[in-house]
Scaffold this motif. Sequence first.
Motif, PDB file in Angstrom:
ATOM      1  N   ALA A 216       0.832  -1.212   0.000  1.00 48.87           N
ATOM      2  CA  ALA A 216       0.000   0.000   0.000  1.00 48.87           C
ATOM      3  C   ALA A 216       0.860   1.253   0.000  1.00 48.87           C
ATOM      4  CB  ALA A 216      -0.904   0.014   1.239  1.00 48.87           C
ATOM      5  N   TRP A 273      -2.921  -1.283  -2.868  1.00 48.29           N
ATOM      6  CA  TRP A 273      -3.785  -0.240  -2.324  1.00 48.29           C
ATOM      7  C   TRP A 273      -3.124   1.130  -2.335  1.00 48.29           C
ATOM      8  CZ3 TRP A 273      -8.735  -0.367  -0.457  1.00 48.29           C
ATOM      9  CH2 TRP A 273      -9.314  -1.636  -0.320  1.00 48.29           C
ATOM     10  N   CYS A 298      -2.421   1.440  -8.556  1.00 46.45           N
ATOM     11  CA  CYS A 298      -2.976   0.663  -7.447  1.00 46.45           C
ATOM     12  C   CYS A 298      -4.248  -0.015  -7.963  1.00 46.45           C
ATOM     13  CB  CYS A 298      -3.313   1.560  -6.251  1.00 46.45           C
ATOM     14  SG  CYS A 298      -4.655   2.713  -6.578  1.00 46.45           S
ATOM     15  N   GLU A 300      -6.930  -0.753  -5.727  1.00 41.91           N
ATOM     16  CA  GLU A 300      -8.070  -0.266  -4.946  1.00 41.91           C
ATOM     17  C   GLU A 300      -7.638   0.948  -4.129  1.00 41.91           C
ATOM     18  OE1 GLU A 300     -10.504  -3.594  -3.242  1.00 41.91           O
ATOM     19  OE2 GLU A 300      -8.659  -4.710  -3.571  1.00 41.91           O
ATOM     20  N   SER A 301      -8.591   1.783  -3.803  1.00 44.39           N
ATOM     21  CA  SER A 301      -8.236   2.975  -3.027  1.00 44.39           C
ATOM     22  C   SER A 301      -9.344   3.362  -2.050  1.00 44.39           C
ATOM     23  CB  SER A 301      -7.983   4.152  -3.986  1.00 44.39           C
ATOM     24  OG  SER A 301      -7.663   5.304  -3.242  1.00 44.39           O
ATOM     25  N   TYR A 349     -14.472   4.726  -1.599  1.00 40.71           N
ATOM     26  CA  TYR A 349     -13.750   3.539  -2.062  1.00 40.71           C
ATOM     27  C   TYR A 349     -13.843   3.526  -3.585  1.00 40.71           C
ATOM     28  CZ  TYR A 349     -12.927  -1.287  -3.409  1.00 40.71           C
ATOM     29  OH  TYR A 349     -12.451  -2.407  -4.035  1.00 40.71           O
TER      30      TYR A 349
END
Length: 363
Positions: A216, A273, A298, A300-301, A349
Motif C-alpha cells: 500500500a 492499495w 494501485c 483499490e483505493s 472507495y
Amino acid sequence: MKPSRVLVYCRPGFERECAQELSAIATEMGVEGFVKARPDSGFALFQPHQDDMGVELGKHLALDHLVFPRQLLRVGELIADLPEADRVTPIVTAARALGTSFAGLQVEMPDTNEGKALATLTRPLTPHLERALKKAGVDINDADAREGLHVFFVGGRACHVGVSTVGNSSAWPMGIPRLHMPRGSPSRSTVKLSEALLEFFEPRDLEKRMAAGSTAVDLGASPGGWTWLLVQRGMMVTAVDNGAIDPLLLESGQVKHRRTDGFHYTPPEPVDWMVCDMVESPSRIATLVAKWIEKGWCRESIFNLKLPMKKRWEELERCRGIIDEALGGGGYYLRLKHLYHDREEVTAYLARRTRQVDNPGGG
Ligand code: SAM
C-alpha cells in the motif's frame, strides 16, 4: 398502516444533503413528494404525495448507495400526541399494523443534544414496550424475520414507528458504529479507516483484499494512524508525507517513509492499495485517485474528500463526474459514505471493475 414515508438518520447539519439525495432518487423514479429536513435535527423524512409510490421508493432505496444517511427506515405517519401516562399503547398499535414478527427492536432518537436527553425517557420505556409488544402477539426476536422494528422519538410525546430491512440497514443502534480507538495507534484517524473497512467490506472479503504481505501507499500519512492499521494487517506500506511518521512504525520494518508531495509521488511499481487522507480540495483528490486507478498504480483505493461548508452535494457530484470522465463507461466501482467518524468530509472507495476486484457487497 402503510410505511409509505422514508426516514433517514444523519449527522446533525447534513439534513439538506440527505434531502438532496432522496429527492434526486425520487425524481429519477417519478415519485412525487417532499422532504422535511429541519436544519440540525439529525434526520430527514421523505413524504410522498401517493402512499403506494412512497412504499415503492422505500423498497428501492439501498443504504449502501446513499452517501449521507446512516440509517434507512420506512415509517408511517408521525405519532404526535403520545399520552404521557401511556406512551406504550399507541406505539404497540402502530407496530402491530406493520407486522407481527420482527428481527429486533430499536428505540432510538436523533444524534443531537435534545435527542440524547430523550434517553432518560426511552431507557425505562423500552422494557415496558417489549413486554407490551409480546402481550400483543408481536415477536421482536425472530431470527428469520426480514425486517427490524424501530421506534424513533423526536420529542417526549412524538415518535415515528417503522421498519428497516435486514441487510439494507445499519445493525448499529441509531446507525452509529461504536468503535474503540485501538491502543498503540499514533493518531485518532485510525478509527476512521477502521470504520471505512467495516462499512465497505465483509470481514472475510477484507481478509482477501488486505492480506498480510500486500502492498500500500498512504498519501498524507503523518503521523501514521492509517499506516498503523495497514501495518497491523501485515501489509507493507510506503508512507508519503513531509510530516513525521511515528518512529515505532518506522521500526516495524513494514514502513518506508517518503518525504515528498503526494500529488507528485509515483510508485516505482504497482501496489495493491492507495489510501489518501490529504487535506486538499475534493476535486484535486478525485482527479489524483482516478489517475492512480486509471494508470494501474494501485488496484483499490480508500480516500477522504474534505467537503466545503456549502454546496457539499454539488461538490460530490463534481467529484463523481471527474472520476467518471477518467475511468468512463461504468468500468469502475465507487462508493461514497459520510461515516460516523467523518465530520466535514466523506470517505470513498474506488476500484476498477475487473475480475480480480470483485465488487464489495456485490453492488
Ligand atoms: N491519515 C493520517 C493519520 O491517520 O495519521 C492523518 C493525515 S492528516 C489529516 C493530513 C496529512 O496530509 C498531513 O500530515 C499533511 O502533512 C498531509 N498532506 C497535505 N497535503 C499533502 C501533500 N500535498 N503531500 C503529502 N502530504 C500532504
